[in-house]
Design a protein around this motif. Structure first.
Motif, PDB file in Angstrom:
ATOM      1  N   MET A   1     -11.893  47.934   1.273  1.00 38.41           N
ATOM      2  CA  MET A   1     -13.008  47.325   1.986  1.00 38.41           C
ATOM      3  C   MET A   1     -14.284  47.307   1.152  1.00 38.41           C
ATOM      4  SD  MET A   1     -11.768  46.095   4.640  1.00 38.41           S
ATOM      5  CE  MET A   1     -13.345  45.508   5.219  1.00 38.41           C
ATOM      6  N   HIS A   2     -14.546  48.391   0.436  1.00 39.28           N
ATOM      7  CA  HIS A   2     -15.759  48.422  -0.390  1.00 39.28           C
ATOM      8  C   HIS A   2     -15.699  47.418  -1.538  1.00 39.28           C
ATOM      9  CE1 HIS A   2     -17.888  51.662   1.615  1.00 39.28           C
ATOM     10  NE2 HIS A   2     -16.739  52.323   1.720  1.00 39.28           N
ATOM     11  N   PRO A   3     -14.577  47.305  -2.277  1.00 38.22           N
ATOM     12  CA  PRO A   3     -14.506  46.236  -3.292  1.00 38.22           C
ATOM     13  C   PRO A   3     -14.647  44.844  -2.685  1.00 38.22           C
ATOM     14  CG  PRO A   3     -12.774  47.852  -3.664  1.00 38.22           C
ATOM     15  CD  PRO A   3     -13.408  48.196  -2.351  1.00 38.22           C
ATOM     16  N   LEU A   4     -14.098  44.673  -1.481  1.00 35.50           N
ATOM     17  CA  LEU A   4     -14.200  43.372  -0.826  1.00 35.50           C
ATOM     18  C   LEU A   4     -15.650  43.065  -0.457  1.00 35.50           C
ATOM     19  CD1 LEU A   4     -12.132  41.199  -0.105  1.00 35.50           C
ATOM     20  CD2 LEU A   4     -11.969  42.202   2.178  1.00 35.50           C
ATOM     21  N   ASN A   5     -16.353  44.076   0.024  1.00 34.46           N
ATOM     22  CA  ASN A   5     -17.778  43.892   0.339  1.00 34.46           C
ATOM     23  C   ASN A   5     -18.600  43.646  -0.922  1.00 34.46           C
ATOM     24  OD1 ASN A   5     -18.501  44.104   3.259  1.00 34.46           O
ATOM     25  ND2 ASN A   5     -17.304  45.988   3.112  1.00 34.46           N
ATOM     26  N   ALA A   6     -18.225  44.327  -2.007  1.00 29.19           N
ATOM     27  CA  ALA A   6     -18.922  44.091  -3.281  1.00 29.19           C
ATOM     28  C   ALA A   6     -18.711  42.658  -3.752  1.00 29.19           C
ATOM     29  CB  ALA A   6     -18.429  45.078  -4.345  1.00 29.19           C
ATOM     30  N   LEU A   7     -17.496  42.142  -3.571  1.00 30.66           N
ATOM     31  CA  LEU A   7     -17.213  40.755  -3.917  1.00 30.66           C
ATOM     32  C   LEU A   7     -18.060  39.816  -3.068  1.00 30.66           C
ATOM     33  CD1 LEU A   7     -15.514  38.507  -5.249  1.00 30.66           C
ATOM     34  CD2 LEU A   7     -13.777  38.900  -3.490  1.00 30.66           C
ATOM     35  N   ALA A   8     -18.149  40.099  -1.778  1.00 32.16           N
ATOM     36  CA  ALA A   8     -18.959  39.264  -0.884  1.00 32.16           C
ATOM     37  C   ALA A   8     -20.434  39.330  -1.267  1.00 32.16           C
ATOM     38  CB  ALA A   8     -18.757  39.707   0.565  1.00 32.16           C
ATOM     39  N   ASP A   9     -20.909  40.524  -1.631  1.00 33.81           N
ATOM     40  CA  ASP A   9     -22.310  40.667  -2.070  1.00 33.81           C
ATOM     41  C   ASP A   9     -22.570  39.822  -3.320  1.00 33.81           C
ATOM     42  OD1 ASP A   9     -22.771  42.404   0.008  1.00 33.81           O
ATOM     43  OD2 ASP A   9     -22.534  44.218  -1.207  1.00 33.81           O
TER      44      ASP A   9
END
Length: 748
Positions: free
Chosen positions: A334-342
């Protein structure tokens, strides 16, 4: 009003202004010859115009004036030397070989010098054709040579006036090319997010690497255009606006190039969810927004990117839905996915700001790197550095000099009609490498045949001199409009111009077979020269180009680490390191493309190994770009500060790998060192998680700490994991068996 939009669209075409200048020059020459009552004046005037237009450099009007003066001096020297040596074949042959070698070597100084030198060679052969047409040197030869210079000066004057009146248009067009290339890059990048099993990801990465090369070329051209116009005009508001648009394009390229997490792992984890489709759609829409931005810049129209904004909102909603489901197996991602979205959110903001960047200019360092020589001594040193067999410029100079000398020898031996067309064909076809020469050779022959057919039809159907003159002008414009992208059409056009022009002063039908035979002989000489005279087979320098890629990636990493130590700043040193890394990657991609067109015997399977290395190096560059996108100053008590020594250790391993590859030595297995690095990175992550859990003393926060995502640590881990495969790929390029050489197991 209905006709205004088509005219505006026509004005935005990069070749329209160029073609219009040529049309004005040709029409003026035709009008002058009509007023003088001597149609024979058209040919030398046309040849001078063509030579000067081919020598045109991109500059401000002041720079173009200086370049024109240098060009005219070179043209005058060349034309009168040809006139003086023409009656003595032996002296002429020596002068031809020496002058060709010197002019090609001047190209080592810079592209501007290479363009002028090439134009000078072309005008030299036009001078030979001009003299031969009248049976040799006579009492009127000097006046005819002056007509060549008059044609060149006439086009140069039009070019300077045009540049003074419309100096911003080329910059606007170059920036539009940048954003169009970025748009294609983003659309290709979006295909990597397609959650479909069994696709050829390596082929998609190769296509992405090649498009990256086009983006780099577009950025480099835009930078040179802006730089040449900024000299003495730093206060220009419009130029500063384009400078900011250029900087934003660089930032977009860095973020678009970045990879935050292995896409294959995300595909496996979220195969049955729509989140990766949302990522793919967002990148695709952002690519289309960049293409729309390119059109908006050209047409001065409002820019809208509502589709990509909506796609971003949909992605955020999809990630929120994942979080609410709370599946334990998804938590680490989830954190890598959020970083990608950011990252994509910031990318969206950059695209939005690019249309009107004036209010967002907060850069402390907006300087650009000047690649031109600062003095005559530096220019001479650049030439000296290329006076070696290892230099492609030197090899091409020797090759072309020899080819023209052989062509002149055949001309003297066979004494063909209009024999100097042999030299002109050899000059246009003989290129620095085999792949390019082969392409131009086939296109030149095909274009000549088509042009001769069209010319025969034109002078047969339209015997009137006025109509043939108009056809010649139209053909000349068509040549310049197509010479870079459609060489067959360009060659056919210039052949049509020759037949229609020469038919004004003689029998054009008698030129058809000589033109065809001269083209075939000149092409044959060029093909044999590039194959046998110091051939520059790309496979022989593949390992050196690969070593250069690693060296530039290492310097990029060093600059990123420096910014983590000193603080984020988009200064010249950082931007130069980033650009050089992308330039090296693009150069390797170009080399491999050329290599694929060489004879199989000279490739020796190196192309496949090279493509594998290109995919790995491009992946490494994407992780470096992600690391650069997150750069900020690390506080001494910050957990990530302990990662700086590990980043420097990665840099040392890259330097070691590049050095061994450049010397073509067996690459030292990196498996143990890479695994040690990965263990230290994992240990650092564990220590940080334990510290956070102890400090917060809360079960909910403790669960978050277990899946704590740290971009710097994650990217360094991904970079380190690439070293093993890179070492293995480098070993294959050195032709050393890779026995007992094992890849480090990626732990990311």
């Amino acid at each position: 009003m209905p006709i205004s939009l088509p005219l505006r669209r026509l004005w935005t075409l990069d070749k329209f202004a160029y073609s219009l200048r040529v049309f004005i020059a040709f029409s003026g020459a035709l009008l002058f010859s009509g007023l003088m009552g001597d149609v024979g004046l058209v040919i030398p005037l046309f040849l001078g115009i063509i030579a000067c237009a081919l020598s045109e450099t991109d500059d401000s009007w002041q720079g173009r004036l200086q370049a024109l003066l240098v060009t005219l001096i070179c043209f005058a020297s060349a034309s009168f030397v040809v006139q003086w040596l023409f009656p003595w074949p032996w002296l002429f042959a020596v002068g031809l070989a020496i002058s060709t070698f010197i002019l090609i070597m001047l190209g080592a100084i810079g592209q501007r010098y290479a363009t002028i030198a090439s134009g000078t060679l072309i005008l030299s052969i036009y001078s030979m054709i001009n003299i031969e047409q009248h049976g040799g040197v006579d009492e009127d030869v000097a006046s005819r040579q002056l007509l060549l210079l008059a044609g060149a000066a006439w086009y140069g004057l039009i070019s300077i006036l045009w540049c003074a009146l419309f100096s911003r248009q080329p910059v606007k067009q170059s920036m539009a090319r940048v954003y169009k290339a970025l748009g294609e890059f983003l659309i290709l990048k979006s295909a990597l997010f397609e959650p479909v099993r069994g696709v050829d990801l390596e082929a998609r990465r190769v296509a992405l690497a090649r498009q990256n090369g086009k983006v780099v070329d577009a950025l480099n051209q835009a930078k040179e255009m802006i730089f040449r116009r900024l000299e003495g005009q730093r206060g220009s508001r419009k130029l500063n606006r384009y400078l900011q648009i250029y900087f934003i394009a660089q930032d977009i390229h860095e973020r678009a190039s970045s990879t935050h997490y292995p896409y294959s792992a995300l595909t496996e984890a979220f195969f049955h969810h729509d989140v990766l489709f949302r990522c793919q759609r967002l990148l695709d829409q952002q690519g289309r927004a960049c293409r729309q931005l390119a059109k908006s810049l050209l047409l001065n129209r409002p820019f809208g990117h509502e589709q990509s904004e909506q796609a971003l909102a949909d992605l955020r909603a999809s990630i929120h839905n994942l979080s609410e489901q709370g599946k334990p197996e998804w938590r680490p991602l989830m954190h890598p996915l959020n970083a990608l979205a950011d990252n994509l959110t910031i990318l969206e903001a950059q695209i939005a700001s690019a249309h009107n960047p004036d209010t967002a200019d907060n850069r402390l360092d907006s300087s650009l790197y000047d690649r031109s020589p600062s003095s005559a001594l530096e220019a001479w040193k650049r030439v000296q550095l290329n006076l070696t067999l290892g230099s492609p410029t030197f090899r091409h100079a020797v090759r072309l000099s020899t080819a023209l000398l052989v062509g002149y020898g055949l001309l003297q031996w066979l004494d063909p009609e209009q024999g100097f067309w042999i030299l002109l064909t050899t000059l246009f076809v003989c290129r620095p490498n085999f792949a390019t020469t082969r392409r131009f050779l086939s296109q030149r022959i095909l274009g000549t045949v088509l042009g001769l057919i069209a010319g025969w039809a034109s002078i047969s159907l339209f015997p009137q001199a006025s109509i043939q003159s108009m056809i010649a002008v139209a053909a000349g414009v068509c040549f310049f409009a197509n010479r870079e992208r459609h060489y067959v059409i360009a060659t056919a056009s210039i052949t049509l111009l020759v037949l229609c022009s020469f038919n004004q002063v003689g029998d054009g039908f008698n030129l058809i077979w000589p033109r065809l035979f001269d083209t075939l002989i000149g092409s044959l000489i060029a093909g044999l020269a590039v194959f046998f005279i110091l051939p520059d087979w790309q496979g022989r320098k593949l390992y050196r180009e690969a070593a250069n890629v690693l060296n530039n990636h290492r310097r990029y990493l060093d600059e990123i680490v420096h910014q983590y130590e000193e603080g984020k700043q988009d200064d010249l040193a950082y931007r130069l390191a980033r650009r050089n890394a992308h330039n090296a990657d693009a150069a390797l991609s170009t080399l491999l493309t050329n290599m694929l067109h060489e004879p199989g015997h000279y490739r020796k399977q190196d192309a496949d190994n090279g493509l594998r290395f290109l995919v790995l190096s491009n992946t490494l560059l994407s992780h470096l770009s992600a690391l650069g996108a997150h750069r900020h100053r690390l506080a001494d008590d910050e957990d990530d500060a302990a990662l700086v020594p590990l980043a420097k250790r990665i840099s040392e391993l890259l330097e070691q790998l590049a050095e061994q590859l450049n010397k073509r030595q067996p690459v030292t297995p990196l498996a143990d060192q890479v695994n040690d690095l990965l263990m230290q990175l994992e240990q650092n992550a564990s220590d940080s998680s334990e510290k956070k859990a102890v400090d917060e003393k809360a079960q909910e926060e403790n669960e978050k700490a277990v899946t704590l995502y740290r971009p710097i640590q994650s990217q360094l881990r991904l970079i380190a994991a690439q070293l093993g495969p890179l070492g293995d790929a480098a070993n294959r390029l050195t032709d050393v068996p890779a026995e007992n050489h094992h890849e480090a197991s990626p732990t990311a």
